[in-house]
Motif scaffolding. Structure first.
Motif, PDB file in Angstrom:
ATOM      1  N   LEU A 181      77.456  38.155  57.694  1.00  0.00           N
ATOM      2  CA  LEU A 181      77.855  38.861  56.659  1.00  0.00           C
ATOM      3  C   LEU A 181      77.483  38.644  55.386  1.00  0.00           C
ATOM      4  CD1 LEU A 181      80.989  40.741  57.832  1.00  0.00           C
ATOM      5  CD2 LEU A 181      78.643  41.896  58.159  1.00  0.00           C
ATOM      6  N   ALA A 182      77.701  37.572  55.151  1.00  0.00           N
ATOM      7  CA  ALA A 182      77.443  36.757  53.675  1.00  0.00           C
ATOM      8  C   ALA A 182      75.702  36.890  53.427  1.00  0.00           C
ATOM      9  CB  ALA A 182      77.986  35.348  53.410  1.00  0.00           C
TER      10      ALA A 182
ATOM     11  N   THR B 118      70.444  41.764  51.057  1.00  0.00           N
ATOM     12  CA  THR B 118      70.554  43.329  50.645  1.00  0.00           C
ATOM     13  C   THR B 118      70.507  43.427  49.213  1.00  0.00           C
ATOM     14  OG1 THR B 118      72.064  43.892  52.673  1.00  0.00           O
ATOM     15  CG2 THR B 118      71.889  45.303  50.964  1.00  0.00           C
ATOM     16  N   PHE B 119      71.313  42.445  48.469  1.00  0.00           N
ATOM     17  CA  PHE B 119      71.371  42.292  46.993  1.00  0.00           C
ATOM     18  C   PHE B 119      69.915  42.034  46.393  1.00  0.00           C
ATOM     19  CE2 PHE B 119      71.662  39.987  43.050  1.00  0.00           C
ATOM     20  CZ  PHE B 119      72.353  40.925  42.177  1.00  0.00           C
ATOM     21  N   CYS B 120      69.267  41.273  47.247  1.00  0.00           N
ATOM     22  CA  CYS B 120      67.967  40.809  46.734  1.00  0.00           C
ATOM     23  C   CYS B 120      67.014  41.835  47.001  1.00  0.00           C
ATOM     24  CB  CYS B 120      67.352  39.320  47.550  1.00  0.00           C
ATOM     25  SG  CYS B 120      68.534  38.043  47.119  1.00  0.00           S
ATOM     26  N   GLY B 121      67.436  42.834  47.965  1.00  0.00           N
ATOM     27  CA  GLY B 121      66.293  43.834  48.219  1.00  0.00           C
ATOM     28  C   GLY B 121      66.644  44.782  46.998  1.00  0.00           C
ATOM     29  N   PHE B 122      67.883  44.878  46.428  1.00  0.00           N
ATOM     30  CA  PHE B 122      68.021  46.106  45.383  1.00  0.00           C
ATOM     31  C   PHE B 122      67.488  45.352  44.250  1.00  0.00           C
ATOM     32  CE2 PHE B 122      72.152  47.598  47.718  1.00  0.00           C
ATOM     33  CZ  PHE B 122      71.573  48.309  48.296  1.00  0.00           C
ATOM     34  N   PHE B 123      67.601  44.149  43.833  1.00  0.00           N
ATOM     35  CA  PHE B 123      67.431  43.749  42.577  1.00  0.00           C
ATOM     36  C   PHE B 123      66.062  44.093  41.877  1.00  0.00           C
ATOM     37  CE2 PHE B 123      66.369  40.538  39.344  1.00  0.00           C
ATOM     38  CZ  PHE B 123      67.542  40.397  38.603  1.00  0.00           C
ATOM     39  N   PRO B 124      64.895  43.787  42.689  1.00  0.00           N
ATOM     40  CA  PRO B 124      63.698  44.013  42.164  1.00  0.00           C
ATOM     41  C   PRO B 124      63.089  45.574  41.982  1.00  0.00           C
ATOM     42  CG  PRO B 124      63.403  43.285  44.533  1.00  0.00           C
ATOM     43  CD  PRO B 124      64.743  43.147  44.068  1.00  0.00           C
ATOM     44  N   VAL B 125      63.743  46.417  42.901  1.00  0.00           N
ATOM     45  CA  VAL B 125      63.457  47.786  42.715  1.00  0.00           C
ATOM     46  C   VAL B 125      64.311  48.408  41.726  1.00  0.00           C
ATOM     47  CG1 VAL B 125      62.500  47.878  45.064  1.00  0.00           C
ATOM     48  CG2 VAL B 125      65.066  48.408  44.659  1.00  0.00           C
TER      49      VAL B 125
ATOM     50  N   THR C 155      62.329  48.828  31.881  1.00  0.00           N
ATOM     51  CA  THR C 155      62.407  50.069  32.863  1.00  0.00           C
ATOM     52  C   THR C 155      63.608  49.583  33.981  1.00  0.00           C
ATOM     53  OG1 THR C 155      59.904  50.737  32.387  1.00  0.00           O
ATOM     54  CG2 THR C 155      61.352  51.620  34.334  1.00  0.00           C
ATOM     55  N   ILE C 156      64.668  50.451  33.980  1.00  0.00           N
ATOM     56  CA  ILE C 156      65.656  50.350  34.908  1.00  0.00           C
ATOM     57  C   ILE C 156      65.650  51.604  35.623  1.00  0.00           C
ATOM     58  CG2 ILE C 156      67.807  49.750  35.449  1.00  0.00           C
ATOM     59  CD1 ILE C 156      67.992  48.214  32.874  1.00  0.00           C
ATOM     60  N   ASP C 157      65.884  51.481  37.118  1.00  0.00           N
ATOM     61  CA  ASP C 157      65.720  52.837  37.849  1.00  0.00           C
ATOM     62  C   ASP C 157      67.158  52.785  38.483  1.00  0.00           C
ATOM     63  OD1 ASP C 157      65.559  55.152  39.130  1.00  0.00           O
ATOM     64  OD2 ASP C 157      63.897  54.473  40.435  1.00  0.00           O
ATOM     65  N   ALA C 158      68.372  53.362  38.087  1.00  0.00           N
ATOM     66  CA  ALA C 158      69.424  53.233  38.575  1.00  0.00           C
ATOM     67  C   ALA C 158      69.659  54.109  39.947  1.00  0.00           C
ATOM     68  CB  ALA C 158      70.867  53.711  37.521  1.00  0.00           C
ATOM     69  N   ARG C 159      68.555  54.872  39.974  1.00  0.00           N
ATOM     70  CA  ARG C 159      68.738  55.852  41.345  1.00  0.00           C
ATOM     71  C   ARG C 159      68.402  54.916  42.592  1.00  0.00           C
ATOM     72  NH1 ARG C 159      63.992  59.713  39.566  1.00  0.00           N
ATOM     73  NH2 ARG C 159      63.251  57.788  38.966  1.00  0.00           N
ATOM     74  N   GLU C 160      68.009  53.684  42.218  1.00  0.00           N
ATOM     75  CA  GLU C 160      67.755  53.042  43.341  1.00  0.00           C
ATOM     76  C   GLU C 160      68.875  52.121  43.890  1.00  0.00           C
ATOM     77  OE1 GLU C 160      64.872  52.749  45.389  1.00  0.00           O
ATOM     78  OE2 GLU C 160      63.537  53.767  44.234  1.00  0.00           O
ATOM     79  N   ILE C 161      70.020  52.363  43.150  1.00  0.00           N
ATOM     80  CA  ILE C 161      71.306  51.455  43.648  1.00  0.00           C
ATOM     81  C   ILE C 161      72.021  52.493  44.781  1.00  0.00           C
ATOM     82  CG2 ILE C 161      73.468  50.868  42.844  1.00  0.00           C
ATOM     83  CD1 ILE C 161      72.434  50.747  39.983  1.00  0.00           C
ATOM     84  N   LYS C 162      72.116  51.829  45.852  1.00  0.00           N
ATOM     85  CA  LYS C 162      72.612  52.467  47.123  1.00  0.00           C
ATOM     86  C   LYS C 162      74.139  52.486  46.920  1.00  0.00           C
ATOM     87  CE  LYS C 162      68.684  52.568  48.615  1.00  0.00           C
ATOM     88  NZ  LYS C 162      67.691  53.897  48.803  1.00  0.00           N
TER      89      LYS C 162
ATOM     90  N   GLU D 159      76.039  53.953  52.225  1.00  0.00           N
ATOM     91  CA  GLU D 159      74.746  53.416  52.525  1.00  0.00           C
ATOM     92  C   GLU D 159      74.484  52.018  52.996  1.00  0.00           C
ATOM     93  OE1 GLU D 159      71.511  56.455  50.543  1.00  0.00           O
ATOM     94  OE2 GLU D 159      72.897  55.370  49.061  1.00  0.00           O
ATOM     95  N   VAL D 160      74.938  51.128  52.109  1.00  0.00           N
ATOM     96  CA  VAL D 160      75.203  49.779  52.343  1.00  0.00           C
ATOM     97  C   VAL D 160      75.962  49.707  53.752  1.00  0.00           C
ATOM     98  CG1 VAL D 160      75.788  47.503  51.680  1.00  0.00           C
ATOM     99  CG2 VAL D 160      74.845  49.124  50.189  1.00  0.00           C
ATOM    100  N   TYR D 161      77.213  50.004  53.791  1.00  0.00           N
ATOM    101  CA  TYR D 161      77.827  50.104  55.021  1.00  0.00           C
ATOM    102  C   TYR D 161      77.116  50.427  56.390  1.00  0.00           C
ATOM    103  CZ  TYR D 161      81.513  50.739  58.657  1.00  0.00           C
ATOM    104  OH  TYR D 161      82.268  50.718  59.807  1.00  0.00           O
ATOM    105  N   LYS D 162      76.438  51.597  56.205  1.00  0.00           N
ATOM    106  CA  LYS D 162      75.683  52.274  57.389  1.00  0.00           C
ATOM    107  C   LYS D 162      74.603  51.134  57.746  1.00  0.00           C
ATOM    108  CE  LYS D 162      74.712  56.396  57.160  1.00  0.00           C
ATOM    109  NZ  LYS D 162      74.385  57.764  56.620  1.00  0.00           N
ATOM    110  N   ASN D 163      73.916  50.529  56.979  1.00  0.00           N
ATOM    111  CA  ASN D 163      73.060  49.691  57.104  1.00  0.00           C
ATOM    112  C   ASN D 163      73.613  48.378  57.628  1.00  0.00           C
ATOM    113  OD1 ASN D 163      70.962  51.041  55.825  1.00  0.00           O
ATOM    114  ND2 ASN D 163      71.110  49.979  53.945  1.00  0.00           N
ATOM    115  N   TYR D 164      74.618  47.971  57.366  1.00  0.00           N
ATOM    116  CA  TYR D 164      75.376  46.554  58.047  1.00  0.00           C
ATOM    117  C   TYR D 164      75.535  47.280  59.556  1.00  0.00           C
ATOM    118  CZ  TYR D 164      76.329  44.230  53.805  1.00  0.00           C
ATOM    119  OH  TYR D 164      76.210  43.382  52.841  1.00  0.00           O
ATOM    120  N   VAL D 165      76.221  48.458  59.586  1.00  0.00           N
ATOM    121  CA  VAL D 165      76.346  48.869  61.013  1.00  0.00           C
ATOM    122  C   VAL D 165      75.240  48.819  61.845  1.00  0.00           C
ATOM    123  CG1 VAL D 165      77.595  50.797  62.399  1.00  0.00           C
ATOM    124  CG2 VAL D 165      78.752  49.894  60.360  1.00  0.00           C
TER     125      VAL D 165
END
Length: 267
Positions: free
Chosen positions: A141-142, A148-155, A237-244, A248-254
């Motif tokens: 999980l760690a 997951t965090f690294c996937g969010f960061f650049p977008v 430029t920052i796109d806050a809409r990309e923050i899940k 959604e994060v839990y669903k990805n984990y499951v």
């Protein structure tokens, strides 16, 4: 004296899980910082030719003497315009370097933990989620959290887009600064403003058209002002809409865990 491994083995599963989870997060932070520093050095080396060219431009501007026909005010204005361009393009270079090293630092971290996570996932698949120990679950999980965090960061922070825009602005400021060098060189050559007398006793002789020279200088100053105003921009430029969301994060984990990890490999 007990070794760290012996101390770890002596802990309960709950404490082991906390240690494992914290160690993964701490390792990820250290890896990112190291990668960030290394990529920063790479960025500096990549931009060295441009930094050297800036030094050459500045040395040339500092040594240029005021043309005889140019007023002191005009000369100071042109040099101030060059300093404004140089200062602002340094800002864009620093931002470009920041986004460059962050972007590649996150990519390196993602690749590393994805590889390690693949191995851990293979172990979890074989054991099954229910049959896995608490520390193993914490490890998985760690790693999943870091990836997951690294996937969010650049977008979210638009690292590549911000880098491209800032380095583009840096190049545009460099071009404008080089234009000023050319202008000062041209204004030093007063023969370009010679006119030929065609009447009177001095017919056929030449003299410098001072008024034309001063008008041309003012025209170049105005052009530089327009260029500076057009280039003025703050790019972040920052796109806050990309923050899940947590859901959604839990669903990805499951989905990751329940997809294959609940099935044991048959012998």
């Amino acid at each position: 004296m007990l070794s760290p491994l012996s101390l770890y083995r002596a802990q309960t599963d709950k404490v082991k899980s906390i240690i494992v989870f914290s160690s993964v997060v701490l390792t990820a932070a250290i890896v990112f910082l190291i990668a960030n520093v290394q990529m920063g050095n790479v960025a500096v080396n990549m931009m060295r030719p441009f930094s050297n060219s800036q030094d050459l431009i500045q040395q040339h501007i500092d040594k240029v003497s005021k043309p005889d026909l140019m007023t002191e005010t005009q000369f100071k204005t042109i040099k101030t315009q060059q300093k404004v361009l140089a200062t602002r393009k340094t800002h864009y270079l620093e931002l470009s370097t920041l986004f460059f090293r962050n972007y590649y630092g996150v990519l390196i971290l993602t690749m590393l933990f994805s590889c390690v996570g693949g191995v851990v996932l293979f172990i979890v698949i074989n054991k099954g989620w229910g049959g896995s120990s608490e520390p193993l679950k914490a490890l998985f999980l760690a790693i999943l959290m870091v990836v997951t965090f690294c996937g969010f960061f650049p977008v979210v922070f638009k690292q590549q887009e911000n880098f491209n825009q800032n380095i583009g602005s840096y190049m545009n400021y460099t071009k404008a600064e080089a234009n000023i060098v050319g202008q000062l060189s041209m204004l030093q050559n007063t023969s370009l403003f010679n006119i030929t007398e065609i009447k009177g006793k001095d017919s056929g002789s030449t003299r410098i058209d001072t008024n034309r020279y001063l008008r041309e200088t003012d025209s170049l100053i105005n052009m530089n002002t327009v260029t500076i105003n057009n280039l003025t921009n703050y790019i972040l430029t920052i796109d806050a809409r990309e923050i899940k969301s947590i859901g959604e994060v839990y669903k990805n984990y499951v989905n990751t865990i329940s997809g294959d990890t609940t099935r044991r490999r048959t012998p």
